[in-house]
Design an enzyme around this catalytic site. Structure first.
Site, PDB file in Angstrom:
ATOM      1  N   HIS A 119       0.815  -1.218   0.000  1.00 10.90           N
ATOM      2  CA  HIS A 119       0.000   0.000   0.000  1.00 10.90           C
ATOM      3  C   HIS A 119       0.852   1.275   0.000  1.00 10.90           C
ATOM      4  CE1 HIS A 119       0.467  -0.140   4.522  1.00 10.90           C
ATOM      5  NE2 HIS A 119       0.489   1.168   4.355  1.00 10.90           N
ATOM      6  N   ASP A 149       0.192  -7.592   1.483  1.00 11.57           N
ATOM      7  CA  ASP A 149       0.624  -6.191   1.621  1.00 11.57           C
ATOM      8  C   ASP A 149       2.145  -6.078   1.623  1.00 11.57           C
ATOM      9  OD1 ASP A 149       0.222  -3.470   1.729  1.00 11.57           O
ATOM     10  OD2 ASP A 149       0.138  -3.391   3.909  1.00 11.57           O
ATOM     11  N   GLY A 222       3.090   6.220   8.579  1.00  9.41           N
ATOM     12  CA  GLY A 222       4.404   6.443   7.977  1.00  9.41           C
ATOM     13  C   GLY A 222       5.402   5.372   8.335  1.00  9.41           C
ATOM     14  N   SER A 224       4.694   2.318   8.018  1.00 13.19           N
ATOM     15  CA  SER A 224       4.380   1.199   7.136  1.00 13.19           C
ATOM     16  C   SER A 224       5.590   0.825   6.281  1.00 13.19           C
ATOM     17  CB  SER A 224       3.211   1.562   6.221  1.00 13.19           C
ATOM     18  OG  SER A 224       2.030   1.725   6.956  1.00 13.19           O
ATOM     19  N   THR A 240       3.177  -3.027   9.443  1.00 12.94           N
ATOM     20  CA  THR A 240       2.162  -2.823   8.413  1.00 12.94           C
ATOM     21  C   THR A 240       0.916  -2.111   8.875  1.00 12.94           C
ATOM     22  OG1 THR A 240       0.937  -3.950   6.645  1.00 12.94           O
ATOM     23  CG2 THR A 240       1.010  -5.053   8.775  1.00 12.94           C
ATOM     24  N   LEU A 279      -4.195 -25.714  -0.947  1.00 12.73           N
ATOM     25  CA  LEU A 279      -4.201 -27.065  -0.381  1.00 12.73           C
ATOM     26  C   LEU A 279      -5.486 -27.785  -0.736  1.00 12.73           C
ATOM     27  CD1 LEU A 279      -2.778 -29.153   1.405  1.00 12.73           C
ATOM     28  CD2 LEU A 279      -3.792 -28.024   3.410  1.00 12.73           C
ATOM     29  N   GLY A 280      -6.578 -27.024  -0.859  1.00 11.81           N
ATOM     30  CA  GLY A 280      -7.855 -27.646  -1.206  1.00 11.81           C
ATOM     31  C   GLY A 280      -8.622 -28.132  -0.010  1.00 11.81           C
ATOM     32  N   GLY A 283     -12.269 -25.124   6.198  1.00  9.60           N
ATOM     33  CA  GLY A 283     -12.259 -25.512   7.601  1.00  9.60           C
ATOM     34  C   GLY A 283     -12.682 -24.404   8.523  1.00  9.60           C
TER      35      GLY A 283
END
Length: 464
Positions: A119, A149, A222, A224, A240, A279-280, A283
């Site tokens: 960002h 991010d 700032g 970040s 972040t 992973l498929g 949950g």
């Protein structure tokens, strides 16, 4: 006063000695003495200055310039037959110039690579890097990943850089001392200190993929993209986000852990993007009741509700009702943490997965697969309002909007990266295949798509 000052210093130094075992894994107190001695000034008083002399040159200030497109989203909330009444809304999307400030961390002094937040540099046409000694350089964006991010930059020209080493410990602990360094409010490099307050924070709706370190070291606007380091001067996370009124610090800050940074940076270097693996499984978080019902005595893990046919999990032998306890030797605290780790490993990566089933601890090997994807005009075949969106399966259920092309119909109606389509006309959407099926059966009247955006819910109505 002089004696009082020395007494206070002795108490503080004693505190550092007591806590030395928390940041020197497996070491005896004697092994920690060189570190403790390096954290004293000439008068024997505790200080972080020696460590910071090596760290601060690796943390940079970032200033960016660019333009952002401002769209007329209101137009598509008005029925087609009435739009002629609002000619002012038929104007083309406008471009707005912007400037922004942030922080970054040099991770490779030889190649000039810098890590920051996505960002910070999103939509930037010009990126300027300022070092702690006053030198300034131009940088280009190698790639970025909005879902974690993170972004990777490379300096165009540079000389004599200092890089931060990655955390050498495999495990961090709550209570470890940490230091945050960044450029809050454009003031210039600022150092704050604290401890790790929590690990594996998820479900905060700050990013699409979350596995945060929480710290009470002051982080402000700032900061970040700045560094979170341990007392050895090693990078443990990229700052972040914060929780606080009006963007102010209240002692709850979040950093992206260095393990996630490593895997994302590796893919950005190689491909310029993150080729996410799946992973498929779908949950939920492991509750005490679930653990008791399945005979599991542990308190942490990820409960598997559903396994995608033909996916990596099914091929590895994972079943509904399994409790995933670890990945590649790292204990899993929650389903959110599982999702974050899997998403950053990349498609084709091999994962050693620990599971609990029927009173036994098992280990299976899975090769992560590339998610099914619809993009551009292919997505538009489901509905013209989806044209320009990239749709992919979302671990945990639903369909993720992983990208939206500028000036596309999908962008104009308000779809954004990170949105998750969860229902079609109140019917839950499991995956992309399920979305196609439900959309194909809804061809008359209007179709309502429920969109999850962070902590918010909105509906997109499609008229046929």
């Amino acid at each position: 006063m002089k004696n009082l000052k020395r007494s206070a210093a002795a108490i503080a130094l004693a505190g550092l000695t007591i806590f030395s075992s928390s940041f020197v894994s497996g070491a005896m107190a004697a092994d920690a003495r060189p570190l403790i001695q390096a954290m004293q000034n000439s008068e024997g008083e505790p200080t972080l200055a020696p460590m910071l002399k090596n760290v601060i040159p690796a943390v940079v200030n970032i200033s960016v310039k660019g333009t952002k497109e401002v769209s007329n989203n209101m137009l598509f909330n008005i029925p087609e037959e009435f739009r002629f009444m609002f000619p002012q809304l038929n104007q083309p999307n406008r471009q707005r110039e912007f400037r922004a400030l942030g922080s970054g961390v040099i991770i490779d002094a030889k190649e000039g690579y810098i890590v920051t937040n996505h960002h910070v540099v999103e939509d930037a046409s010009s990126i300027r890097i300022a070092l702690s000694d006053g030198r300034e350089y131009e940088a280009t964006k190698i790639g970025s990943d909005p879902h974690t991010d993170l972004a990777l930059l490379k300096l165009k020209e540079f000389d004599n850089l200092t890089a931060l080493p990655f955390n050498s410990r495999e495990q961090m602990d709550v209570g470890d001392f940490v230091v945050a360094i960044g450029n809050p409010f454009g003031l210039g490099q600022t150092v704050t200190s604290g401890i790790i307050s929590a690990l594996g924070r998820t479900g905060l709706n700050i990013e699409n993929i979350e596995n945060f370190i929480q710290t009470d070291a002051a982080i402000n606007s700032g900061n970040s993209g700045g560094a979170l380091v341990n007392l050895r001067g090693e990078l443990v996370g990229i700052n972040t986000a914060i929780l606080g009124p009006n963007g102010g610090n209240i002692g709850i800050g979040f950093a992206i852990p260095v393990d996630m940074v490593k895997t994302v940076v590796k893919q950005l270097k190689e491909f310029g993007e993150v080729r996410r693996g799946t992973l498929g499984v779908a949950g939920s978080e492991l509750t005490p009741d679930l653990a008791e019902n399945f005979g599991y005595k542990g308190k942490a893990g990820a409960f598997v509700n559903e396994v995608t046919p033909g996916g990596a999990a099914e091929k590895a032998g994972i079943r509904p009702g399994d409790i995933i306890t670890s990945i590649n030797g790292k204990n899993i605290k929650s389903f959110g943490e599982l999702r974050a780790i899997i998403a950053t490993l990349g498609s084709g990566a091999d994962a050693k997965i620990g599971i609990f089933r029927d009173g036994k601890n098992l280990t299976v090997n899975a090769t992560l697969t590339e998610p099914d994807t619809l993009s551009g005009s292919d997505a538009g075949q489901l509905s013209d309002v989806l044209e320009g969106a990239t749709l992919t399966n979302n671990d945990g259920g639903g369909v993720l909007v992983s990208a939206v092309a500028p000036r596309s119909r999908a962008f104009a109606v308000g779809l954004r990266e990170g949105d998750v389509i969860t229902t079609v006309n109140r019917d839950n959407v499991k995956d992309l295949s399920d979305l196609k099926n439900k959309m194909s059966k809804s061809k008359s009247g209007a179709t309502a798509l429920r969109i999850q955006r962070g902590s918010s819910v909105l509906y997109l109505t499609i008229r046929h």
